[in-house]
Design a protein around this motif. Structure first.
Motif, short mmCIF file in Angstrom:
data_model
loop_
_atom_site.label_atom_id
_atom_site.label_comp_id
_atom_site.label_asym_id
_atom_site.label_seq_id
_atom_site.Cartn_x
_atom_site.Cartn_y
_atom_site.Cartn_z
N ARG A 133 -5.39 4.76 4.33
CA ARG A 133 -4.18 4.13 3.76
C ARG A 133 -4.55 3.08 2.70
O ARG A 133 -3.77 2.83 1.80
N LEU A 134 -5.74 2.46 2.84
CA LEU A 134 -6.19 1.54 1.78
C LEU A 134 -6.58 2.34 0.54
O LEU A 134 -6.21 1.98 -0.58
N ASP A 135 -7.32 3.43 0.76
CA ASP A 135 -7.69 4.29 -0.39
C ASP A 135 -6.43 4.75 -1.13
O ASP A 135 -6.41 4.80 -2.36
N GLY A 138 -5.35 2.47 -3.75
CA GLY A 138 -6.37 2.11 -4.74
C GLY A 138 -7.31 1.01 -4.28
O GLY A 138 -8.02 0.42 -5.09
N GLN A 139 -7.32 0.72 -2.96
CA GLN A 139 -8.31 -0.24 -2.45
C GLN A 139 -9.40 0.53 -1.72
O GLN A 139 -9.23 1.73 -1.45
#
Ligand code: G3P
Length: 233
Positions: A133-135, A138-139
């Motif tokens: 979910r971070l990916d 864009g993290q």
């Protein structure tokens, strides 16, 4: 490193267990909802009958009192139930209290090292950083896992790092490189870990060569077979 399946599907759990690779299960309300109106407690019972390792069951209350009563109820289902609480102020209070009662808690929906520090201080058995979910926004989800492992190691904190929201094999490999204690993954990802096209190709080649050699020396093979039978008798 432990492998958990991130699913509430009993068939997937059975298949994963039959592979001998499943050390535990994580569920969440969305995964349970996918099973189509099952009775949650009975469903957790069914999962615990299939798996000896830890089974995470998530609370749906938002306030500490509600989480405590759900958590106590779930923990009473089986000794391997771990109560999943969200990383909120109420969730941390519930984590501290449940832990003091001997109930293990998996703190979920962790998206920052700061949140992971709080979960460890509250006494969580597991912290669940959500990589995928971070990916998605864009993290770097894997960097979060690396940071948490480093911080926990600095203080020898016992909270286990349970890498969650895993979407593909590279997430598993990289969380292993980072030293996460657990990777929880969909059944599909566990299957993807097994497969390699060169394994399939190599196997096809070995069997084709074997068949060729068997068909080119039929007498020799019959004799060999007789010898084997004699030895066994
Ligand atoms: O159980 C929590 C988790 O692993 C969620 O994964 O793919 O819905 O982000 P995902």
């Amino acid at each position: 490193m432990k492998f958990f399946l991130d699913t509430a599907n009993l068939n997937e759990i059975r298949e994963g267990v039959s592979l001998g690779l499943v050390d535990g299960i994580t569920t969440n309300p969305s995964l349970v909802a996918k099973e189509g109106g099952v009775d949650f407690k009975q469903h957790v019972v069914a999962i615990c009958e299939l798996v000896a390792g830890d089974v995470s069951a998530e609370v749906t209350s938002l306030d500490t009192e509600g989480m405590l009563s759900e958590g106590r109820e779930y923990a009473a289902i089986a000794p391997n139930v771990v109560v999943k609480c969200p990383l909120t102020a109420d969730g941390l209070r519930a984590t501290r209290q449940l832990t003091s009662e001997g109930i293990r808690v998996n703190v979920t929906l962790c998206f920052s090292p700061a949140q992971a520090i709080l979960a460890a201080k509250a006494g969580a058995a597991y912290i669940s950083p959500f990589i995928g979910r971070l990916d998605d926004i864009g993290q770097n989800g894997l960097e979060l896992v690396r940071d948490i492992v480093e911080i926990y190691n600095n203080y020898n904190w016992k909270t286990e790092v349970l890498a969650a929201s895993i979407r593909h094999p590279i997430h598993v490999i990289e969380t292993a490189r980072a030293g996460a204690d657990v990777a929880t993954m969909p059944f599909k990802v566990m299957q993807q870990l097994i497969k390699h096209p060169l394994t399939d190709k190599g196997l096809d080649q070995f069997l084709a060569d074997w068949r060729k050699s068997v068909s080119s020396k039929p007498d020799q093979n019959v004799n060999l077979l007789k010898e084997v039978v004699n030895v066994r008798q």
